[in-house]
Design a protein around this motif. Structure first.
Motif, PDB file in Angstrom:
ATOM      1  N   MET A   1       0.834  -1.178   0.000  1.00 59.91           N
ATOM      2  CA  MET A   1       0.000   0.000   0.000  1.00 59.91           C
ATOM      3  C   MET A   1       0.878   1.239   0.000  1.00 59.91           C
ATOM      4  SD  MET A   1      -3.168   1.277   2.265  1.00 59.91           S
ATOM      5  CE  MET A   1      -4.079   0.074   1.392  1.00 59.91           C
ATOM      6  N   LYS A   2       0.452   2.232  -0.776  1.00 55.92           N
ATOM      7  CA  LYS A   2       1.170   3.504  -0.837  1.00 55.92           C
ATOM      8  C   LYS A   2       0.273   4.604  -0.291  1.00 55.92           C
ATOM      9  CE  LYS A   2       1.658   3.114  -5.183  1.00 55.92           C
ATOM     10  NZ  LYS A   2       1.946   3.305  -6.600  1.00 55.92           N
ATOM     11  N   LEU A   3       0.886   5.668   0.206  1.00 58.40           N
ATOM     12  CA  LEU A   3       0.109   6.795   0.715  1.00 58.40           C
ATOM     13  C   LEU A   3      -0.813   7.375  -0.350  1.00 58.40           C
ATOM     14  CD1 LEU A   3       2.590   8.781   2.991  1.00 58.40           C
ATOM     15  CD2 LEU A   3       0.506   7.597   3.663  1.00 58.40           C
ATOM     16  N   ASP A   4      -0.354   7.368  -1.604  1.00 61.32           N
ATOM     17  CA  ASP A   4      -1.194   7.888  -2.681  1.00 61.32           C
ATOM     18  C   ASP A   4      -2.535   7.160  -2.746  1.00 61.32           C
ATOM     19  OD1 ASP A   4       0.633   9.809  -3.613  1.00 61.32           O
ATOM     20  OD2 ASP A   4       1.676   8.318  -4.821  1.00 61.32           O
ATOM     21  N   ASP A   5      -2.565   5.899  -2.342  1.00 57.54           N
ATOM     22  CA  ASP A   5      -3.784   5.093  -2.406  1.00 57.54           C
ATOM     23  C   ASP A   5      -4.792   5.439  -1.318  1.00 57.54           C
ATOM     24  OD1 ASP A   5      -2.636   3.734  -4.538  1.00 57.54           O
ATOM     25  OD2 ASP A   5      -1.853   2.128  -3.265  1.00 57.54           O
ATOM     26  N   ILE A   6      -4.353   6.126  -0.273  1.00 56.34           N
ATOM     27  CA  ILE A   6      -5.273   6.399   0.837  1.00 56.34           C
ATOM     28  C   ILE A   6      -5.552   7.887   1.039  1.00 56.34           C
ATOM     29  CG2 ILE A   6      -4.711   4.239   1.987  1.00 56.34           C
ATOM     30  CD1 ILE A   6      -3.016   5.814   3.974  1.00 56.34           C
ATOM     31  N   ILE A   7      -5.113   8.739   0.126  1.00 57.12           N
ATOM     32  CA  ILE A   7      -5.449  10.159   0.219  1.00 57.12           C
ATOM     33  C   ILE A   7      -6.963  10.290   0.085  1.00 57.12           C
ATOM     34  CG2 ILE A   7      -5.267  12.404  -0.936  1.00 57.12           C
ATOM     35  CD1 ILE A   7      -2.348  11.679  -1.546  1.00 57.12           C
ATOM     36  N   GLY A   8      -7.550  11.030   0.989  1.00 58.69           N
ATOM     37  CA  GLY A   8      -9.001  11.188   1.022  1.00 58.69           C
ATOM     38  C   GLY A   8      -9.682  10.244   1.996  1.00 58.69           C
ATOM     39  N   ASP A   9      -8.931   9.276   2.531  1.00 63.45           N
ATOM     40  CA  ASP A   9      -9.483   8.341   3.505  1.00 63.45           C
ATOM     41  C   ASP A   9      -9.261   8.866   4.922  1.00 63.45           C
ATOM     42  OD1 ASP A   9     -10.040   6.743   1.352  1.00 63.45           O
ATOM     43  OD2 ASP A   9      -8.570   5.193   1.842  1.00 63.45           O
ATOM     44  N   TYR A  90      -7.915   1.772   7.399  1.00 70.44           N
ATOM     45  CA  TYR A  90      -8.962   0.753   7.512  1.00 70.44           C
ATOM     46  C   TYR A  90      -9.488   0.406   6.127  1.00 70.44           C
ATOM     47  CZ  TYR A  90      -9.010   2.698  12.258  1.00 70.44           C
ATOM     48  OH  TYR A  90      -8.666   3.149  13.498  1.00 70.44           O
ATOM     49  N   PRO A  91      -8.870  -0.530   5.415  1.00 70.89           N
ATOM     50  CA  PRO A  91      -9.343  -0.892   4.079  1.00 70.89           C
ATOM     51  C   PRO A  91     -10.783  -1.409   4.124  1.00 70.89           C
ATOM     52  CG  PRO A  91      -7.223  -1.915   4.522  1.00 70.89           C
ATOM     53  CD  PRO A  91      -7.706  -1.317   5.806  1.00 70.89           C
ATOM     54  N   ASN A  92     -11.590  -0.884   3.215  1.00 67.83           N
ATOM     55  CA  ASN A  92     -12.981  -1.315   3.036  1.00 67.83           C
ATOM     56  C   ASN A  92     -13.912  -0.997   4.202  1.00 67.83           C
ATOM     57  OD1 ASN A  92     -12.239  -2.477   0.501  1.00 67.83           O
ATOM     58  ND2 ASN A  92     -11.429  -4.225   1.637  1.00 67.83           N
ATOM     59  N   ARG A  93     -13.478  -0.217   5.181  1.00 68.58           N
ATOM     60  CA  ARG A  93     -14.369   0.147   6.291  1.00 68.58           C
ATOM     61  C   ARG A  93     -15.239   1.326   5.877  1.00 68.58           C
ATOM     62  NH1 ARG A  93     -12.812   2.019  12.451  1.00 68.58           N
ATOM     63  NH2 ARG A  93     -14.940   2.038  13.218  1.00 68.58           N
ATOM     64  N   LYS A  94     -16.539   1.158   5.998  1.00 66.95           N
ATOM     65  CA  LYS A  94     -17.480   2.204   5.600  1.00 66.95           C
ATOM     66  C   LYS A  94     -17.236   3.474   6.412  1.00 66.95           C
ATOM     67  CE  LYS A  94     -22.351   3.043   4.866  1.00 66.95           C
ATOM     68  NZ  LYS A  94     -23.714   2.508   4.956  1.00 66.95           N
ATOM     69  N   GLY A  95     -17.168   4.592   5.703  1.00 73.20           N
ATOM     70  CA  GLY A  95     -16.946   5.873   6.352  1.00 73.20           C
ATOM     71  C   GLY A  95     -15.482   6.212   6.589  1.00 73.20           C
ATOM     72  N   PHE A  96     -14.591   5.289   6.287  1.00 72.11           N
ATOM     73  CA  PHE A  96     -13.163   5.511   6.492  1.00 72.11           C
ATOM     74  C   PHE A  96     -12.372   5.336   5.196  1.00 72.11           C
ATOM     75  CE2 PHE A  96     -14.735   4.766  10.683  1.00 72.11           C
ATOM     76  CZ  PHE A  96     -13.901   5.468  11.538  1.00 72.11           C
ATOM     77  N   ASP A  97     -12.792   4.399   4.347  1.00 72.10           N
ATOM     78  CA  ASP A  97     -12.078   4.081   3.106  1.00 72.10           C
ATOM     79  C   ASP A  97     -12.956   4.497   1.928  1.00 72.10           C
ATOM     80  OD1 ASP A  97     -10.148   3.042   1.408  1.00 72.10           O
ATOM     81  OD2 ASP A  97     -10.980   1.023   1.465  1.00 72.10           O
ATOM     82  N   PHE A  98     -12.464   5.454   1.155  1.00 73.52           N
ATOM     83  CA  PHE A  98     -13.232   5.989   0.042  1.00 73.52           C
ATOM     84  C   PHE A  98     -12.572   5.616  -1.278  1.00 73.52           C
ATOM     85  CE2 PHE A  98     -13.987   8.640   3.745  1.00 73.52           C
ATOM     86  CZ  PHE A  98     -15.372   8.599   3.813  1.00 73.52           C
ATOM     87  N   PRO A  99     -13.358   5.514  -2.358  1.00 74.25           N
ATOM     88  CA  PRO A  99     -12.785   5.135  -3.654  1.00 74.25           C
ATOM     89  C   PRO A  99     -11.700   6.103  -4.105  1.00 74.25           C
ATOM     90  CG  PRO A  99     -15.189   5.214  -3.764  1.00 74.25           C
ATOM     91  CD  PRO A  99     -14.784   5.776  -2.433  1.00 74.25           C
TER      92      PRO A  99
END
Length: 119
Positions: A1-9, A90-99
């Motif tokens: 996982m890279k930080l770029d993948d979780i921006i906005g989460d 939190y991968p796939n956690r509703k309200g925490f992980d956004f597309p």
């Protein structure tokens, strides 16, 4: 996982030194924050709530309680790398992980005139 993948989460962050961020209203060493970006200095996080209280009038005189107001403003703050103790996603956690918002416009495109010239 890279930080770029979780921006906005929304991520969990643990800070090493609370004194470094108390001045901006962060009162706990741990919390959940929306990751807005990062750079060589650290993480850019959405502030949980900056509230400006309007308690004086234009001349600096105190306002009566019923005329006082509060204004919530958006803010983003920097958590320097050396002040980040740990971070959890939190991968796939509703309200925490956004597309991830990915643009399909990658590479080169040609307009119609350029295409016609090549034929």
């Amino acid at each position: 996982m890279k930080l770029d993948d979780i921006i906005g989460d929304v991520v969990f962050i643990s800070f090493r030194d609370l004194d470094r961020i108390k001045e901006i209203g962060i009162q706990e060493t741990t919390g959940h924050y929306k990751l807005k970006g990062y750079d060589h200095l650290g993480l850019w996080l959405e502030h949980p709530g900056v509230i400006i209280k309007h308690i004086v009038d234009k001349k600096g005189r105190p306002l009566p309680p019923l005329k006082q107001s509060e204004e919530r403003i958006d803010a983003i703050f920097m958590a320097h790398w050396d002040n980040v103790n740990t971070m959890m996603h939190y991968p796939n956690r509703k309200g925490f992980d956004f597309p991830i918002k990915v643009s399909n416009k990658i590479g080169f495109t040609f307009n119609e005139k350029q295409k016609a010239k090549k034929k």
